[in-house]
Write a protein that holds these residues in place. Structure first.
Motif, PDB file in Angstrom:
ATOM      1  N   LEU A  64       0.866  -1.183   0.000  1.00 16.44           N
ATOM      2  CA  LEU A  64       0.000   0.000   0.000  1.00 16.44           C
ATOM      3  C   LEU A  64       0.897   1.226   0.000  1.00 16.44           C
ATOM      4  CD1 LEU A  64      -2.678  -1.089   2.671  1.00 16.44           C
ATOM      5  CD2 LEU A  64      -2.831  -1.243   0.168  1.00 16.44           C
ATOM      6  N   ARG A  65       0.721   2.066  -1.021  1.00 16.81           N
ATOM      7  CA  ARG A  65       1.511   3.300  -1.088  1.00 16.81           C
ATOM      8  C   ARG A  65       0.694   4.411  -0.436  1.00 16.81           C
ATOM      9  NH1 ARG A  65       3.615   2.531  -7.314  1.00 16.81           N
ATOM     10  NH2 ARG A  65       5.227   0.973  -6.822  1.00 16.81           N
ATOM     11  N   TYR A  66       1.056   4.698   0.826  1.00 12.85           N
ATOM     12  CA  TYR A  66       0.305   5.706   1.573  1.00 12.85           C
ATOM     13  C   TYR A  66       0.662   7.088   1.047  1.00 12.85           C
ATOM     14  CZ  TYR A  66       0.813   2.083   5.311  1.00 12.85           C
ATOM     15  OH  TYR A  66       0.878   0.928   6.064  1.00 12.85           O
ATOM     16  N   PHE A  67      -0.347   7.954   0.985  1.00 16.07           N
ATOM     17  CA  PHE A  67      -0.093   9.375   0.763  1.00 16.07           C
ATOM     18  C   PHE A  67       0.065  10.011   2.164  1.00 16.07           C
ATOM     19  CE2 PHE A  67       0.087  10.122  -3.805  1.00 16.07           C
ATOM     20  CZ  PHE A  67       0.025   8.795  -4.185  1.00 16.07           C
ATOM     21  N   ASN A  68      -0.738  10.968   2.577  1.00 17.04           N
ATOM     22  CA  ASN A  68      -0.446  11.613   3.870  1.00 17.04           C
ATOM     23  C   ASN A  68      -1.526  11.317   4.913  1.00 17.04           C
ATOM     24  OD1 ASN A  68       1.178  13.046   1.808  1.00 17.04           O
ATOM     25  ND2 ASN A  68       1.841  14.250   3.555  1.00 17.04           N
ATOM     26  N   TYR A 123      -3.951  14.508   1.843  1.00 15.03           N
ATOM     27  CA  TYR A 123      -4.141  14.166   3.257  1.00 15.03           C
ATOM     28  C   TYR A 123      -5.420  13.353   3.422  1.00 15.03           C
ATOM     29  CZ  TYR A 123      -0.808  18.014   3.767  1.00 15.03           C
ATOM     30  OH  TYR A 123       0.289  18.823   3.659  1.00 15.03           O
ATOM     31  N   PHE A 124      -5.363  12.340   4.289  1.00 17.19           N
ATOM     32  CA  PHE A 124      -6.572  11.540   4.541  1.00 17.19           C
ATOM     33  C   PHE A 124      -6.503  10.925   5.931  1.00 17.19           C
ATOM     34  CE2 PHE A 124      -5.176   7.036   3.676  1.00 17.19           C
ATOM     35  CZ  PHE A 124      -3.846   7.323   3.445  1.00 17.19           C
ATOM     36  N   HIS A 125      -7.678  10.452   6.397  1.00 17.48           N
ATOM     37  CA  HIS A 125      -7.813  10.024   7.801  1.00 17.48           C
ATOM     38  C   HIS A 125      -7.111   8.677   8.033  1.00 17.48           C
ATOM     39  CE1 HIS A 125      -9.490   9.427  11.737  1.00 17.48           C
ATOM     40  NE2 HIS A 125     -10.303  10.457  11.633  1.00 17.48           N
ATOM     41  N   VAL A 126      -6.357   8.595   9.130  1.00 15.26           N
ATOM     42  CA  VAL A 126      -5.608   7.374   9.441  1.00 15.26           C
ATOM     43  C   VAL A 126      -6.544   6.173   9.658  1.00 15.26           C
ATOM     44  CG1 VAL A 126      -5.463   7.824  11.947  1.00 15.26           C
ATOM     45  CG2 VAL A 126      -3.675   6.474  10.829  1.00 15.26           C
ATOM     46  N   VAL A 127      -7.776   6.426  10.114  1.00 10.82           N
ATOM     47  CA  VAL A 127      -8.703   5.298  10.305  1.00 10.82           C
ATOM     48  C   VAL A 127      -9.093   4.712   8.943  1.00 10.82           C
ATOM     49  CG1 VAL A 127     -11.007   4.643  11.117  1.00 10.82           C
ATOM     50  CG2 VAL A 127      -9.535   6.061  12.564  1.00 10.82           C
ATOM     51  N   ASP A 128      -9.237   5.570   7.936  1.00  6.94           N
ATOM     52  CA  ASP A 128      -9.503   5.056   6.584  1.00  6.94           C
ATOM     53  C   ASP A 128      -8.319   4.236   6.076  1.00  6.94           C
ATOM     54  OD1 ASP A 128     -12.114   6.042   6.161  1.00  6.94           O
ATOM     55  OD2 ASP A 128     -11.334   8.051   5.806  1.00  6.94           O
ATOM     56  N   LEU A 129      -7.108   4.693   6.385  1.00  8.57           N
ATOM     57  CA  LEU A 129      -5.921   3.924   5.985  1.00  8.57           C
ATOM     58  C   LEU A 129      -5.908   2.570   6.699  1.00  8.57           C
ATOM     59  CD1 LEU A 129      -3.198   3.550   4.616  1.00  8.57           C
ATOM     60  CD2 LEU A 129      -2.134   4.872   6.448  1.00  8.57           C
ATOM     61  N   ALA A 130      -6.239   2.583   7.978  1.00  5.04           N
ATOM     62  CA  ALA A 130      -6.263   1.330   8.744  1.00  5.04           C
ATOM     63  C   ALA A 130      -7.221   0.329   8.090  1.00  5.04           C
ATOM     64  CB  ALA A 130      -6.682   1.620  10.185  1.00  5.04           C
ATOM     65  N   PHE A 157      -1.234  -0.676  -4.420  1.00  6.33           N
ATOM     66  CA  PHE A 157      -2.369   0.255  -4.459  1.00  6.33           C
ATOM     67  C   PHE A 157      -1.984   1.597  -3.832  1.00  6.33           C
ATOM     68  CE2 PHE A 157      -4.269  -3.991  -4.211  1.00  6.33           C
ATOM     69  CZ  PHE A 157      -5.134  -3.955  -5.295  1.00  6.33           C
ATOM     70  N   ASN A 158      -2.370   2.671  -4.505  1.00 11.00           N
ATOM     71  CA  ASN A 158      -2.305   3.996  -3.883  1.00 11.00           C
ATOM     72  C   ASN A 158      -3.406   4.097  -2.838  1.00 11.00           C
ATOM     73  OD1 ASN A 158      -0.327   4.896  -5.619  1.00 11.00           O
ATOM     74  ND2 ASN A 158      -1.721   6.024  -6.963  1.00 11.00           N
ATOM     75  N   VAL A 159      -3.086   4.680  -1.695  1.00  9.94           N
ATOM     76  CA  VAL A 159      -4.117   4.923  -0.684  1.00  9.94           C
ATOM     77  C   VAL A 159      -4.029   6.383  -0.249  1.00  9.94           C
ATOM     78  CG1 VAL A 159      -5.203   4.048   1.398  1.00  9.94           C
ATOM     79  CG2 VAL A 159      -3.678   2.575   0.131  1.00  9.94           C
ATOM     80  N   GLY A 160      -5.031   7.143  -0.619  1.00  9.53           N
ATOM     81  CA  GLY A 160      -5.098   8.571  -0.283  1.00  9.53           C
ATOM     82  C   GLY A 160      -6.521   9.030  -0.517  1.00  9.53           C
ATOM     83  N   ALA A 161      -6.757  10.340  -0.335  1.00  9.70           N
ATOM     84  CA  ALA A 161      -8.105  10.866  -0.574  1.00  9.70           C
ATOM     85  C   ALA A 161      -8.345  11.107  -2.059  1.00  9.70           C
ATOM     86  CB  ALA A 161      -8.299  12.159   0.202  1.00  9.70           C
ATOM     87  N   GLU A 198     -13.820   7.336   4.125  1.00 12.72           N
ATOM     88  CA  GLU A 198     -15.156   7.683   4.635  1.00 12.72           C
ATOM     89  C   GLU A 198     -15.169   9.022   5.346  1.00 12.72           C
ATOM     90  OE1 GLU A 198     -16.021   4.311   7.162  1.00 12.72           O
ATOM     91  OE2 GLU A 198     -15.932   2.941   5.435  1.00 12.72           O
ATOM     92  N   ASN A 199     -13.984   9.488   5.765  1.00 12.62           N
ATOM     93  CA  ASN A 199     -13.917  10.714   6.572  1.00 12.62           C
ATOM     94  C   ASN A 199     -13.471  11.904   5.748  1.00 12.62           C
ATOM     95  OD1 ASN A 199     -14.217   9.808   9.569  1.00 12.62           O
ATOM     96  ND2 ASN A 199     -12.880   8.281   8.615  1.00 12.62           N
ATOM     97  N   SER A 200     -14.023  13.070   6.070  1.00 15.60           N
ATOM     98  CA  SER A 200     -13.623  14.299   5.386  1.00 15.60           C
ATOM     99  C   SER A 200     -12.317  14.821   5.981  1.00 15.60           C
ATOM    100  CB  SER A 200     -14.707  15.363   5.559  1.00 15.60           C
ATOM    101  OG  SER A 200     -14.756  15.724   6.934  1.00 15.60           O
ATOM    102  N   LEU A 201     -11.735  15.786   5.289  1.00 12.20           N
ATOM    103  CA  LEU A 201     -10.531  16.449   5.798  1.00 12.20           C
ATOM    104  C   LEU A 201     -10.826  17.115   7.143  1.00 12.20           C
ATOM    105  CD1 LEU A 201      -7.609  17.371   5.231  1.00 12.20           C
ATOM    106  CD2 LEU A 201      -8.570  19.397   4.120  1.00 12.20           C
ATOM    107  N   GLY A 202     -11.990  17.759   7.235  1.00 12.87           N
ATOM    108  CA  GLY A 202     -12.372  18.429   8.482  1.00 12.87           C
ATOM    109  C   GLY A 202     -12.449  17.443   9.640  1.00 12.87           C
ATOM    110  N   GLU A 203     -13.038  16.277   9.401  1.00 16.31           N
ATOM    111  CA  GLU A 203     -13.139  15.270  10.468  1.00 16.31           C
ATOM    112  C   GLU A 203     -11.747  14.795  10.884  1.00 16.31           C
ATOM    113  OE1 GLU A 203     -17.386  13.034   9.627  1.00 16.31           O
ATOM    114  OE2 GLU A 203     -15.798  12.901   8.111  1.00 16.31           O
ATOM    115  N   ALA A 204     -10.877  14.614   9.891  1.00 12.83           N
ATOM    116  CA  ALA A 204      -9.522  14.144  10.198  1.00 12.83           C
ATOM    117  C   ALA A 204      -8.789  15.177  11.064  1.00 12.83           C
ATOM    118  CB  ALA A 204      -8.756  13.877   8.906  1.00 12.83           C
ATOM    119  N   LEU A 205      -8.908  16.459  10.692  1.00  8.63           N
ATOM    120  CA  LEU A 205      -8.201  17.502  11.451  1.00  8.63           C
ATOM    121  C   LEU A 205      -8.804  17.665  12.850  1.00  8.63           C
ATOM    122  CD1 LEU A 205      -7.671  20.050   8.551  1.00  8.63           C
ATOM    123  CD2 LEU A 205      -5.874  18.801   9.787  1.00  8.63           C
TER     124      LEU A 205
END
Ligand code: NAD
Ligand code: UD1
Length: 342
Positions: A178-182, A236-243, A265-269, A321-328
């Motif tokens: 999995l190629r994580y973005f941020n 940028y994306f939520h760590v729970v989505d990455l999990a 696989f790329n994994v990002g928003a 599933e999560n927005s940027l606002g929820e992640a922050l």
């Protein structure tokens, strides 16, 4: 069900993945040498899930310790391999430590799986750093590797090569890289989150520490990039989505749904966000103030990168599933909790 080994499982992404695996019904064994995390994280996982994962403190780069671990858990044939050193700047200062830790750990695990398992599944933490500054955006998995800008980045590229070659030579090994973005943020319960040691290198922990008064102001590295507001763009994306992506990747291999034995696989928003947009969104969703100033570009930084995630969307059925606002907001809740801010 057989146990899943999480190397580096008390770390930031590993701990969130442990929660999602337990919630999905998997039994988890964590191995970590605690070089960048604390065993207290296990209590946070237990408070969220009701289950305290089995834990072994050991160094994956030490073959003897890994042999004992596999002797103790002879049915382990599925591994999610997070354990690595990850500080880009430090890797430039201490390249041998990074190659030794990150590459030897990987080799030890692959030797043992090869020796002991008739069928094994391996999820690897790769990074968008393997693309460098891509020629075309958004970047797909077919984009070429670019020369790594640090020994850390190079360990990810070399690891992918080792995994590809190992799968090619093996009848038993399946791999998803999995190629994580941020990844950013924390579990919504604020029981686990990111715990950088010392001054954070990454943007979001620096922002939350500044808002909490631990740092005076955020230094924004560069406002002369070729982007709408001059600041650099990331995905940028939520760590729970990455999990959750790890759980899906593992299930895909276990259920025999992989299309190839080595998949990436790329994994990002799938969306590019500037540093200033992060700052503004953070201020809006948390209602806090944030001092910042612009300084020069950080060496080794690229201008912009964001993911084409259609492969993960279509093949894995994974979508954030999560927005940027929820992640922050989750990152801020976590920072307030660890600083005892009401
Ligand atoms: P982290 O430092 O929080 O977690 C890594 C864990 O591995 C730590 O708990 C550390 O103690 C452990 N560890 C390191 N070397 C070990 C060894 N030899 N034996 C046993 N344990 C060891 O980092 P993270 O952000 O959770 O990253 C997890 C993985 O994801 C790493 O491989 C990292 O390179 C990769 N990654 C992270 C990001 C990100 O933005 N955080 C982006 C791309 C890739
Ligand atoms: C960095 C690493 C990358 C690694 C990832 C996870 C570099 C060059 N890249 O990614 O290899 O996989 O972390 O550990 O270090 N920023 C500021 N001020 C700050 C901090 C960051 O302006 O105090 C900016 C950066 O210049 C960048 C953006 O914020 O434009 C994101 O930075 P960061 O969180 O460090 O992530 P990456 O650089 O994308």
């Amino acid at each position: 069900m057989s146990k899943i080994l999480l190397t580096g499982g008390t770390g930031y992404i590993g701990s969130h993945t442990a929660v999602e695996l337990i919630n999905a019904g998997f039994e988890v064994v964590i191995v970590d040498n605690l070089s960048n995390s604390s065993a207290d994280v296990l209590n946070g996982i237990e408070r969220i899930t009701g289950v305290k994962p089995e834990f072994v403190k050991a160094d994956c780069a030490d073959m003897e310790s890994m042999v004992s671990l596999f002797n103790r858990y002879p049915d382990i044939c599925s591994v999610i391999h997070f354990a690595a050193l990850k500080a880009v700047g430090e890797s430039v200062e201490k390249p041998l430590q990074y190659y030794q830790n990150n590459i030897t750990s990987l080799l030890n695990l692959l030797f043992l799986l090869n020796e002991r398992c008739a069928a094994s599944n391996f999820v690897f933490s790769s990074s968008c750093t393997v693309y460098g500054q891509p020629d075309n955006l958004p970047v797909t998995e077919l984009s070429p590797y670019k020369p790594a800008s640090s020994p850390y980045g190079n360990t990810k590229k070399i690891a992918e090569d080792i995994l590809r070659d190992s799968v090619h030579a093996s009848k038993s090994l399946k791999v998803v890289a999995l190629r994580y973005f941020n990844p950013i943020g924390a579990h919504p319960s604020a029981e686990i989150g990111e715990l950088p040691q010392g001054k954070p290198d990454n943007l979001v922990p620096f922002i939350t520490q500044t808002a909490a008064g631990v740092r005076d102001k955020l230094m924004i590295f560069g406002n002369d990039y070729n982007t709408p507001d001059g600041t650099a763009i990331r995905d940028y994306f939520h760590v729970v989505d990455l999990a959750k992506a790890h759980v899906i990747a593992l299930q895909r291999m276990i259920e025999g749904k992989s299309k190839q034995n080595f998949e990436v696989f790329n994994v990002g928003a799938g969306k590019g966000i500037t540093v200033l947009e992060i700052v503004e969104t953070f201020k809006r969703v948390t209602g806090t103030k944030l001092n910042y100033e612009f300084i020069g570009r950080r060496e080794g930084d690229i201008e912009k990168v964001w993911a084409d995630t259609s492969l993960a969307n279509n093949e894995l059925g994974w979508n954030p599933e999560n927005s940027l606002g929820e992640a922050l907001l989750s990152a801020w809740r976590w920072e307030k909790k660890i600083r005892n801010i009401l």
